[in-house]
Design a protein around this motif. Structure first.
Motif, PDB file in Angstrom:
ATOM      1  N   LYS A   5       0.739  -0.992   0.040  1.00 14.60           N
ATOM      2  CA  LYS A   5      -0.019  -0.254   0.300  1.00 14.60           C
ATOM      3  C   LYS A   5       0.753   1.684  -0.222  1.00 14.60           C
ATOM      4  O   LYS A   5       0.750   2.238  -0.704  1.00 14.60           O
ATOM      5  N   HIS A   6       1.998   1.272   0.749  1.00 16.41           N
ATOM      6  CA  HIS A   6       2.977   2.077   0.372  1.00 16.41           C
ATOM      7  C   HIS A   6       3.297   2.419  -0.480  1.00 16.41           C
ATOM      8  O   HIS A   6       3.857   3.553  -1.476  1.00 16.41           O
ATOM      9  N   GLN A   7       3.996   1.425  -1.562  1.00 19.02           N
ATOM     10  CA  GLN A   7       4.555   2.065  -2.454  1.00 19.02           C
ATOM     11  C   GLN A   7       3.459   2.233  -3.844  1.00 19.02           C
ATOM     12  O   GLN A   7       3.361   3.249  -4.190  1.00 19.02           O
ATOM     13  N   ILE A   8       2.509   2.073  -3.312  1.00 16.15           N
ATOM     14  CA  ILE A   8       0.661   2.343  -4.374  1.00 16.15           C
ATOM     15  C   ILE A   8       1.291   3.840  -4.326  1.00 16.15           C
ATOM     16  O   ILE A   8       0.388   5.242  -5.345  1.00 16.15           O
ATOM     17  N   LEU A   9       0.931   4.703  -3.452  1.00 17.72           N
ATOM     18  CA  LEU A   9       0.276   5.393  -2.772  1.00 17.72           C
ATOM     19  C   LEU A   9       1.974   6.644  -2.777  1.00 17.72           C
ATOM     20  O   LEU A   9       0.816   7.480  -3.419  1.00 17.72           O
ATOM     21  N   GLU A  10       2.786   5.503  -2.772  1.00 20.71           N
ATOM     22  CA  GLU A  10       3.937   6.507  -3.185  1.00 20.71           C
ATOM     23  C   GLU A  10       3.983   6.685  -4.859  1.00 20.71           C
ATOM     24  O   GLU A  10       3.611   7.779  -5.426  1.00 20.71           O
ATOM     25  N   ALA A  11       3.689   5.896  -5.528  1.00 20.31           N
ATOM     26  CA  ALA A  11       3.811   5.952  -6.979  1.00 20.31           C
ATOM     27  C   ALA A  11       2.485   7.168  -7.555  1.00 20.31           C
ATOM     28  O   ALA A  11       3.250   7.792  -8.143  1.00 20.31           O
ATOM     29  N   TYR A  12       1.355   7.028  -6.730  1.00 18.84           N
ATOM     30  CA  TYR A  12      -0.146   8.023  -6.598  1.00 18.84           C
ATOM     31  C   TYR A  12       0.135   9.398  -7.118  1.00 18.84           C
ATOM     32  O   TYR A  12       0.384  10.181  -7.258  1.00 18.84           O
ATOM     33  N   LEU A  13       1.580   9.646  -5.807  1.00 21.99           N
ATOM     34  CA  LEU A  13       1.355  10.851  -4.854  1.00 21.99           C
ATOM     35  C   LEU A  13       2.034  11.396  -6.207  1.00 21.99           C
ATOM     36  O   LEU A  13       2.433  12.819  -6.585  1.00 21.99           O
ATOM     37  N   ASN A  14       3.367  10.613  -6.144  1.00 21.16           N
ATOM     38  CA  ASN A  14       4.047  11.117  -7.821  1.00 21.16           C
ATOM     39  C   ASN A  14       3.833  11.475  -8.577  1.00 21.16           C
ATOM     40  O   ASN A  14       4.788  11.984  -9.580  1.00 21.16           O
ATOM     41  N   THR A  15       2.810  11.217  -9.442  1.00 26.81           N
ATOM     42  CA  THR A  15       1.831  10.984 -10.294  1.00 26.81           C
ATOM     43  C   THR A  15       0.740  11.817 -10.779  1.00 26.81           C
ATOM     44  O   THR A  15      -0.108  11.918 -11.420  1.00 26.81           O
ATOM     45  N   VAL A  16      -0.204  12.042  -9.398  1.00 25.09           N
ATOM     46  CA  VAL A  16      -1.253  12.317  -9.541  1.00 25.09           C
ATOM     47  C   VAL A  16      -0.906  13.938  -9.965  1.00 25.09           C
ATOM     48  O   VAL A  16      -0.170  14.975  -9.986  1.00 25.09           O
ATOM     49  N   TYR A  17      -2.752  14.108 -11.052  1.00 25.17           N
ATOM     50  CA  TYR A  17      -1.524  16.180 -12.023  1.00 25.17           C
ATOM     51  C   TYR A  17      -2.923  16.649 -10.748  1.00 25.17           C
ATOM     52  O   TYR A  17      -3.735  16.651  -9.881  1.00 25.17           O
ATOM     53  N   LEU A  18      -1.582  18.037 -10.654  1.00 24.31           N
ATOM     54  CA  LEU A  18      -1.871  18.730  -9.883  1.00 24.31           C
ATOM     55  C   LEU A  18      -2.115  20.281 -10.244  1.00 24.31           C
ATOM     56  O   LEU A  18      -1.930  21.615  -9.782  1.00 24.31           O
ATOM     57  N   GLY A  19      -2.819  20.821 -12.164  1.00 22.22           N
ATOM     58  CA  GLY A  19      -2.741  21.522 -12.338  1.00 22.22           C
ATOM     59  C   GLY A  19      -2.413  21.872 -13.558  1.00 22.22           C
ATOM     60  O   GLY A  19      -0.996  20.932 -14.074  1.00 22.22           O
ATOM     61  N   GLN A  20      -2.238  23.246 -14.268  1.00 19.31           N
ATOM     62  CA  GLN A  20      -1.263  23.107 -15.665  1.00 19.31           C
ATOM     63  C   GLN A  20       0.121  24.892 -15.226  1.00 19.31           C
ATOM     64  O   GLN A  20      -0.746  25.387 -14.452  1.00 19.31           O
ATOM     65  N   GLU A  21       0.587  24.458 -15.648  1.00 18.94           N
ATOM     66  CA  GLU A  21       1.430  25.908 -15.358  1.00 18.94           C
ATOM     67  C   GLU A  21       2.094  25.615 -17.272  1.00 18.94           C
ATOM     68  O   GLU A  21       3.072  25.125 -17.509  1.00 18.94           O
ATOM     69  N   ARG A  22       1.677  27.050 -17.253  1.00 20.70           N
ATOM     70  CA  ARG A  22       2.575  27.703 -18.818  1.00 20.70           C
ATOM     71  C   ARG A  22       1.952  26.109 -19.907  1.00 20.70           C
ATOM     72  O   ARG A  22       3.153  26.351 -20.200  1.00 20.70           O
ATOM     73  N   GLY A  23       0.876  25.661 -20.119  1.00 21.86           N
ATOM     74  CA  GLY A  23       0.751  24.699 -20.618  1.00 21.86           C
ATOM     75  C   GLY A  23       1.653  23.549 -20.618  1.00 21.86           C
ATOM     76  O   GLY A  23       1.142  22.329 -21.246  1.00 21.86           O
ATOM     77  N   ALA A  24       2.060  22.853 -19.335  1.00 18.99           N
ATOM     78  CA  ALA A  24       2.674  22.131 -19.305  1.00 18.99           C
ATOM     79  C   ALA A  24       1.955  21.136 -18.027  1.00 18.99           C
ATOM     80  O   ALA A  24       1.193  22.252 -16.899  1.00 18.99           O
ATOM     81  N   ALA A  25       1.682  20.102 -17.644  1.00 16.50           N
ATOM     82  CA  ALA A  25       0.846  18.909 -16.928  1.00 16.50           C
ATOM     83  C   ALA A  25       2.069  19.374 -15.349  1.00 16.50           C
ATOM     84  O   ALA A  25       3.158  19.349 -15.188  1.00 16.50           O
ATOM     85  N   VAL A  26       1.386  19.855 -14.641  1.00 16.39           N
ATOM     86  CA  VAL A  26       2.000  19.881 -12.944  1.00 16.39           C
ATOM     87  C   VAL A  26       1.625  18.073 -12.318  1.00 16.39           C
ATOM     88  O   VAL A  26       0.439  17.740 -11.752  1.00 16.39           O
ATOM     89  N   GLN A  27       2.038  17.209 -12.669  1.00 19.40           N
ATOM     90  CA  GLN A  27       2.294  16.478 -11.881  1.00 19.40           C
ATOM     91  C   GLN A  27       3.372  15.948 -10.817  1.00 19.40           C
ATOM     92  O   GLN A  27       4.673  16.299 -10.660  1.00 19.40           O
ATOM     93  N   GLY A  28       2.026  15.164  -9.451  1.00 20.25           N
ATOM     94  CA  GLY A  28       2.954  14.368  -7.963  1.00 20.25           C
ATOM     95  C   GLY A  28       3.351  16.051  -7.013  1.00 20.25           C
ATOM     96  O   GLY A  28       3.165  17.448  -7.197  1.00 20.25           O
ATOM     97  N   VAL A  29       2.872  15.560  -6.020  1.00 19.07           N
ATOM     98  CA  VAL A  29       2.918  16.469  -4.818  1.00 19.07           C
ATOM     99  C   VAL A  29       4.050  17.711  -4.651  1.00 19.07           C
ATOM    100  O   VAL A  29       3.386  18.844  -4.116  1.00 19.07           O
ATOM    101  N   GLY A  30       5.431  16.950  -5.038  1.00 16.88           N
ATOM    102  CA  GLY A  30       6.502  17.769  -5.491  1.00 16.88           C
ATOM    103  C   GLY A  30       6.076  18.945  -5.837  1.00 16.88           C
ATOM    104  O   GLY A  30       6.796  19.974  -5.695  1.00 16.88           O
ATOM    105  N   ALA A  31       5.684  18.681  -7.454  1.00 17.07           N
ATOM    106  CA  ALA A  31       5.793  19.899  -8.221  1.00 17.07           C
ATOM    107  C   ALA A  31       4.919  20.783  -7.568  1.00 17.07           C
ATOM    108  O   ALA A  31       4.822  22.040  -8.321  1.00 17.07           O
ATOM    109  N   GLY A  32       3.773  19.841  -7.292  1.00 13.11           N
ATOM    110  CA  GLY A  32       2.106  20.837  -6.493  1.00 13.11           C
ATOM    111  C   GLY A  32       2.872  21.574  -6.018  1.00 13.11           C
ATOM    112  O   GLY A  32       1.834  22.474  -5.877  1.00 13.11           O
TER     113      GLY A  32
END
Length: 137
Positions: free
Chosen positions: A35-62
């Motif tokens: 479950k930890h590995q799945i959550l980590e993968a999800y949080l690293n790939t989740v969509y969190l908006g757009q910035e200058r036409g590029a998708a912001v993906q992952g909680v770090g980028a968010g």
């Protein structure tokens, strides 16, 4: 797990066939990864908006996109806003201040219930403003 399967392996089409594949992939992920590995993968790939036409993906980028900070330097109230933004990242900061505060506070209450934050920490976080200092949306 279904969100990770959908985000990584499937298109956005809305069909029964895609739903069946999503469930099958989720089952394989659950059998193969913790479950930890799945959550980590999800949080690293989740969509969190757009910035200058590029998708912001992952909680770090968010965190960088919404607050101009690294994930590690976010305060508890900012973490709760980031979590609340996952559902509708392009709309979260254009909602009414009362609705935004409500969403953030619900996340904080859930964090207390799950033991991720103390009642004192959550109450202090609930007093902070809901608008990010360096909003990039």
């Amino acid at each position: 797990m279904r969100q990770l399967a959908r985000g990584l392996f499937l298109s956005r089409e809305r069909t029964w066939w895609r739903k069946a594949r999503e469930i099958a992939i989720a089952l394989v992920l659950e059998l193969r990864y913790s479950k930890h590995q799945i959550l980590e993968a999800y949080l690293n790939t989740v969509y969190l908006g757009q910035e200058r036409g590029a998708a912001v993906q992952g909680v770090g980028a968010g965190a960088r996109h919404l607050f101009g900070k690294s994930l590690e330097s976010l305060r508890l109230d900012e973490i709760a806003l980031l979590a609340a933004s996952i559902r509708a990242p392009n709309r979260i900061f254009v909602e009414s201040p009362a609705l935004l505060r409500s969403r953030r506070d619900r996340v904080l209450e859930a964090m207390v219930k799950d033991g991720a934050a103390s009642e004192t920490e959550a109450q202090a976080a609930m007093t902070r403003p809901t608008r990010p200092a360096q909003k990039a949306v």
